[in-house]
Design a protein around this motif. Sequence first.
Motif, short mmCIF file in Angstrom:
data_model
loop_
_atom_site.label_atom_id
_atom_site.label_comp_id
_atom_site.label_asym_id
_atom_site.label_seq_id
_atom_site.Cartn_x
_atom_site.Cartn_y
_atom_site.Cartn_z
N LEU A 1 -2.16 -9.68 14.31
CA LEU A 1 -3.09 -10.54 14.75
C LEU A 1 -3.16 -10.95 16.19
N ALA A 2 -1.98 -10.74 16.72
CA ALA A 2 -2.02 -11.04 18.04
C ALA A 2 -2.15 -9.95 19.30
N SER A 3 -2.46 -8.82 18.29
CA SER A 3 -2.75 -7.32 19.12
C SER A 3 -4.01 -7.26 19.87
N GLY A 4 -5.02 -8.41 19.68
CA GLY A 4 -6.38 -8.11 20.19
C GLY A 4 -7.16 -7.63 19.06
N ALA A 5 -6.84 -7.31 17.97
CA ALA A 5 -7.76 -6.84 17.04
C ALA A 5 -8.35 -8.03 16.49
N ASP A 6 -9.84 -7.87 16.19
CA ASP A 6 -10.71 -9.16 15.71
C ASP A 6 -10.02 -9.41 14.20
N CYS A 7 -9.69 -8.45 13.52
CA CYS A 7 -9.14 -8.64 12.14
C CYS A 7 -8.14 -7.79 11.60
N ILE A 8 -7.03 -8.35 10.77
CA ILE A 8 -6.31 -7.11 10.17
C ILE A 8 -6.40 -6.92 8.76
N ILE A 9 -5.85 -5.79 8.43
CA ILE A 9 -5.92 -5.48 6.90
C ILE A 9 -4.64 -5.09 6.33
N VAL A 10 -4.17 -5.87 5.76
CA VAL A 10 -2.89 -5.80 4.83
C VAL A 10 -2.97 -4.84 3.80
N ASP A 11 -2.22 -3.74 4.06
CA ASP A 11 -2.74 -2.64 3.01
C ASP A 11 -1.64 -2.61 1.81
N LEU A 12 -2.00 -3.00 0.59
CA LEU A 12 -1.46 -2.71 -0.76
C LEU A 12 -1.70 -1.31 -1.20
N GLU A 13 -2.38 -0.47 -0.73
CA GLU A 13 -2.94 0.76 -1.30
C GLU A 13 -2.34 1.96 -0.67
N ASP A 14 -3.12 2.50 0.07
CA ASP A 14 -2.43 3.95 0.61
C ASP A 14 -1.01 3.90 1.45
N ALA A 15 -0.99 2.70 2.14
CA ALA A 15 0.18 2.72 2.80
C ALA A 15 1.40 2.38 2.01
N VAL A 16 1.46 2.03 0.96
CA VAL A 16 2.59 1.41 0.15
C VAL A 16 2.89 2.70 -1.20
N ALA A 17 4.09 3.24 -1.06
CA ALA A 17 4.45 3.92 -2.10
C ALA A 17 4.30 3.56 -3.60
N GLU A 18 4.40 4.17 -4.46
CA GLU A 18 3.85 3.81 -5.93
C GLU A 18 5.04 2.89 -6.23
N GLY A 19 6.49 3.29 -6.03
CA GLY A 19 7.51 2.57 -6.42
C GLY A 19 7.82 1.32 -5.66
N SER A 20 7.01 1.00 -4.50
CA SER A 20 7.11 -0.12 -3.74
C SER A 20 5.90 -1.27 -4.06
N LYS A 21 5.00 -0.89 -4.67
CA LYS A 21 3.99 -1.71 -4.98
C LYS A 21 3.99 -3.03 -5.19
N ASP A 22 4.97 -3.25 -6.17
CA ASP A 22 5.29 -4.69 -6.89
C ASP A 22 5.85 -5.41 -5.67
N SER A 23 6.95 -4.89 -5.07
CA SER A 23 7.74 -5.38 -4.03
C SER A 23 6.87 -5.93 -2.77
N ALA A 24 5.78 -4.94 -2.72
CA ALA A 24 4.72 -5.14 -1.22
C ALA A 24 4.09 -6.14 -1.69
N ARG A 25 3.54 -6.47 -2.71
CA ARG A 25 2.73 -7.71 -3.24
C ARG A 25 3.49 -8.89 -3.41
N GLU A 26 5.02 -8.73 -3.65
CA GLU A 26 5.86 -10.11 -3.49
C GLU A 26 6.06 -10.53 -2.16
N GLN A 27 6.13 -9.45 -1.21
CA GLN A 27 6.28 -9.85 0.21
C GLN A 27 5.12 -10.45 0.78
N LEU A 28 3.70 -9.86 0.27
CA LEU A 28 2.62 -10.71 0.79
C LEU A 28 2.46 -12.07 0.18
N ALA A 29 2.92 -12.04 -1.10
CA ALA A 29 2.84 -13.54 -1.56
C ALA A 29 3.77 -14.50 -0.65
#
Length: 278
Positions: free
Chosen positions: A27-55
């Motif tokens: 968010l501080a990089s100069g980007a107008d917006c960020i896209i937190v990725d739960l899809e392609d950037a996250v392996a299938e086995g890490s989907k649930d833990s990624a969602r928990e970290q986001l929460a």
Amino acid sequence: MCESPVRHAHSLLFVPATRPERFVKALASGADCIIVDLEDAVAEGSKDSAREQLAQHLPQLTPGQLTRTVVRINAVGTRWHEADLALLRNWTMHGATVMLPKCEDAATLRGVAQKLGDGARIVALIESLAGLDAADALAREPHVVRLAFGHLDFQLDVGIHATADEPELAFARSALVAASRRARLPAPVDGVTTDTGSAERLAVDARRARAFGFGGKLCIHPNQVAGVNEAFGHTEAERAWARRVLEEAARHGGEAFSLDGRMIDLPVIRAAEAILGG
């Protein structure tokens, strides 16, 4: 529903949901917006833990940061989709936006919006020929704030092997720009440049996107942000020209006039207003 910064963002930077320590940095990089990725950037086995970290980390963002945060969820029909929606329902009311991948059907998108609630803001990611065919209907859905082009997946779906300058994708880019315009949406967002080490490649891709009528571009590395912002912004020379046009237009009281050997009429005046407004 208040205006979202996502609607007019030039640079949108992907961040894996598995790397929450990068959210604020992005968010501080100069980007107008960020896209937190739960899809392609996250392996299938890490989907649930990624969602928990986001929460756990969404409550740490300020209201202003939340309005600049987009979350790409998993597609409709995947086993993670409903849990993603359940998490994001509360956060869309606080300004967060959802990017829905593999959009192909307006009724399906409408169902996603209903589950997210009245405050839902959705970026519809077009990644297939079916999605392109449905672009007009998708763009007209009331919760859609913008279209985006997933040009890599689109090529796989259609069987296109685009060359460096991607003339093979011109028809799709033009269709998305036209669909956005017909629906009175802001200009769409073009896809990523995969060569993160080439500023020249990024500049070429970003200039092409702007020439087609796109209003922004997806970024996959912080070092791409400045180049995208530069390509989609206006130079000081352009702003100076626009100021002269508007000053002369005020003097001529709405009549056409000549400036630097060029006829200035209402469409040119509107273009000058857009430069100074953006």
